[in-house]
Design a protein around this motif. Structure first.
Motif, PDB file in Angstrom:
ATOM      1  N   SER A 117      -2.116   0.328  -2.796  1.00 23.54           N
ATOM      2  CA  SER A 117      -2.776  -0.081  -4.035  1.00 23.54           C
ATOM      3  C   SER A 117      -2.236  -1.371  -4.633  1.00 23.54           C
ATOM      4  CB  SER A 117      -2.659   1.031  -5.089  1.00 23.54           C
ATOM      5  OG  SER A 117      -1.302   1.279  -5.432  1.00 23.54           O
ATOM      6  N   ALA A 118      -1.085  -1.842  -4.175  1.00 24.17           N
ATOM      7  CA  ALA A 118      -0.469  -3.045  -4.756  1.00 24.17           C
ATOM      8  C   ALA A 118      -1.259  -4.296  -4.384  1.00 24.17           C
ATOM      9  CB  ALA A 118       0.971  -3.182  -4.270  1.00 24.17           C
ATOM     10  N   HIS A 123       5.800  -8.301  -3.573  1.00 22.16           N
ATOM     11  CA  HIS A 123       6.074  -6.868  -3.607  1.00 22.16           C
ATOM     12  C   HIS A 123       5.353  -6.160  -2.461  1.00 22.16           C
ATOM     13  CE1 HIS A 123       6.866  -2.867  -5.135  1.00 22.16           C
ATOM     14  NE2 HIS A 123       5.574  -2.613  -5.183  1.00 22.16           N
ATOM     15  N   TRP A 124       4.084  -6.497  -2.242  1.00 24.96           N
ATOM     16  CA  TRP A 124       3.322  -5.866  -1.165  1.00 24.96           C
ATOM     17  C   TRP A 124       3.920  -6.206   0.200  1.00 24.96           C
ATOM     18  CZ3 TRP A 124       0.642  -7.578   3.105  1.00 24.96           C
ATOM     19  CH2 TRP A 124      -0.181  -6.634   3.736  1.00 24.96           C
ATOM     20  N   ARG A 125       4.306  -7.458   0.385  1.00 19.38           N
ATOM     21  CA  ARG A 125       4.884  -7.858   1.672  1.00 19.38           C
ATOM     22  C   ARG A 125       6.203  -7.131   1.936  1.00 19.38           C
ATOM     23  NH1 ARG A 125       2.724 -12.996   0.205  1.00 19.38           N
ATOM     24  NH2 ARG A 125       4.669 -13.512  -0.870  1.00 19.38           N
ATOM     25  N   ASN A 126       6.987  -6.935   0.883  1.00 21.14           N
ATOM     26  CA  ASN A 126       8.255  -6.217   1.043  1.00 21.14           C
ATOM     27  C   ASN A 126       8.009  -4.748   1.387  1.00 21.14           C
ATOM     28  OD1 ASN A 126      11.045  -6.278   1.138  1.00 21.14           O
ATOM     29  ND2 ASN A 126      11.281  -5.665  -0.989  1.00 21.14           N
ATOM     30  N   LEU A 127       7.028  -4.125   0.731  1.00 19.35           N
ATOM     31  CA  LEU A 127       6.682  -2.744   1.046  1.00 19.35           C
ATOM     32  C   LEU A 127       6.174  -2.626   2.484  1.00 19.35           C
ATOM     33  CD1 LEU A 127       4.825  -1.554  -2.190  1.00 19.35           C
ATOM     34  CD2 LEU A 127       7.092  -0.856  -1.417  1.00 19.35           C
ATOM     35  N   ARG A 128       5.405  -3.595   2.909  1.00 18.52           N
ATOM     36  CA  ARG A 128       4.880  -3.573   4.280  1.00 18.52           C
ATOM     37  C   ARG A 128       6.025  -3.702   5.290  1.00 18.52           C
ATOM     38  NH1 ARG A 128       3.032  -7.094   8.236  1.00 18.52           N
ATOM     39  NH2 ARG A 128       1.199  -6.364   9.399  1.00 18.52           N
ATOM     40  N   ARG A 129       6.984  -4.567   4.968  1.00 18.10           N
ATOM     41  CA  ARG A 129       8.138  -4.738   5.859  1.00 18.10           C
ATOM     42  C   ARG A 129       8.930  -3.432   5.953  1.00 18.10           C
ATOM     43  NH1 ARG A 129      13.278  -5.306   5.002  1.00 18.10           N
ATOM     44  NH2 ARG A 129      12.970  -5.508   2.747  1.00 18.10           N
ATOM     45  N   ILE A 130       9.180  -2.815   4.800  1.00 24.07           N
ATOM     46  CA  ILE A 130       9.942  -1.566   4.788  1.00 24.07           C
ATOM     47  C   ILE A 130       9.208  -0.478   5.564  1.00 24.07           C
ATOM     48  CG2 ILE A 130      10.781   0.294   3.296  1.00 24.07           C
ATOM     49  CD1 ILE A 130      11.223  -1.865   1.143  1.00 24.07           C
TER      50      ILE A 130
END
Length: 302
Positions: A117-118, A123-130
């Motif tokens: 949803s982001a 922030h989205w790229r960091n979540l995708r990396r994690i």
């Protein structure tokens, strides 16, 4: 006189809203793909009939493989050309990376901070990396191959019991659903919530109720997402239901996190334990809210 004044005011208000929407459409979207005639406020909602794919196919025959519709206040572009779809997901993937800000993303997605949803950004790229490295990597998923093997064996044993006296009719849809959720939750939290070996009956019941509500709400339509004044009055009461359900879901997931933290992880290799270990080294980013958002994504996409 009071009734006349009220009706006149409402008529003026509706006419004003319709004029603003029409003016906005003409001034801000001059270069849109072709579109059928629309109605004030409703846009093209009156054209949407089930099954949707046949409606879109009929419109594409008249307006081409790329055409635009307006669902109330929301702009929708329909693409039925494989080459155009490929271009959208290659050359223009960043432009189309964002998702509409729906109520589900606001309440269940922690105010649009989860991966699904982001908005596109750091922030989205960091979540995708994690997610790619810590949750969905081949190495991480291979660590849970034993869980998948165990749950498949449990299903086969259950099927064999049902047919031990000969051929038997079984309903596989629910069994496969239970198999999937048991695998997911054993990977995420190390717990089974369906079938045998359920340790906490009350917790399992709560989980099953939450899953049932998710299925209902994911299939529910919310007219307020497309017509603003319906959202203001919470037409259908879906907004209120989402708020209550989001609170229940948050309490449940926070309980799983607190339980794992209080047990000091006990050497278990669940996803919660792994994320909590990362929280120790990067507490400013791996907050409980971020972990709960990653848990939601895991339960949805695994």
């Amino acid at each position: 006189m009071e009734d006349i004044f009220l009706y006149s005011f409402l008529s003026f208000l509706l006419a004003f809203i319709a004029f603003k929407l029409l003016l906005q459409t003409r001034t801000q979207h001059k270069h849109l793909p072709p579109s059928p005639p629309s109605l004030p406020i409703l846009g093209h909602l009156h054209l949407v009939k089930k099954p949707l794919h046949r409606t879109f196919h009929r419109l594409s025959q008249k307006y081409g493989h790329v055409f635009s519709l307006r669902f109330g206040s929301r702009l929708v572009v329909i693409i039925s050309s494989p080459s155009a779809v490929e271009e959208c997901f290659t050359k223009n993937d960043i432009v189309l990376a964002n998702r509409p800000g729906l109520s589900v993303g606001r309440h269940l997605g922690y105010n649009y901070t989860t991966l699904v949803s982001a908005p596109y950004g750091d922030h989205w790229r960091n979540l995708r990396r994690i997610s790619t490295l810590e949750i969905f990597s081949t190495n991480r998923l291979n660590m849970f191959v034993g869980i998948r093997r165990d749950e498949v064996k449990c299903l086969l044993r259950k099927l064999s019991k049902n047919s031990c006296q000969g051929f038997a009719k079984v309903e596989l849809k629910s069994m496969f659903s239970e198999l999937t959720f048991n695998i997911i939750m054993r990977m995420v939290a190390g717990k089974r919530y369906y079938g045998e070996d359920v340790k906490d009956v009350e917790e399992a019941r709560e989980f099953r109720e939450l899953v049932s509500e998710v299925i209902k709400m994911s299939g529910a339509s919310n007219p307020g997402e497309f017509v603003a004044f319906l959202r203001w009055i919470d037409y259908g009461g879906l907004e209120k239901k989402l708020k209550g359900f989001a609170k229940r879901t948050d309490v449940f997931m926070q309980g799983l996190i607190d339980e794992a933290r209080n047990k000091d992880e006990e050497g278990k290799k669940t996803m919660i334990n792994h994320l909590l270990s990362l929280q120790k080294s990067q507490p400013e980013y791996y907050t409980d809210q971020i972990i709960k958002g990653l848990m939601l994504v895991s339960a949805t996409l695994l």
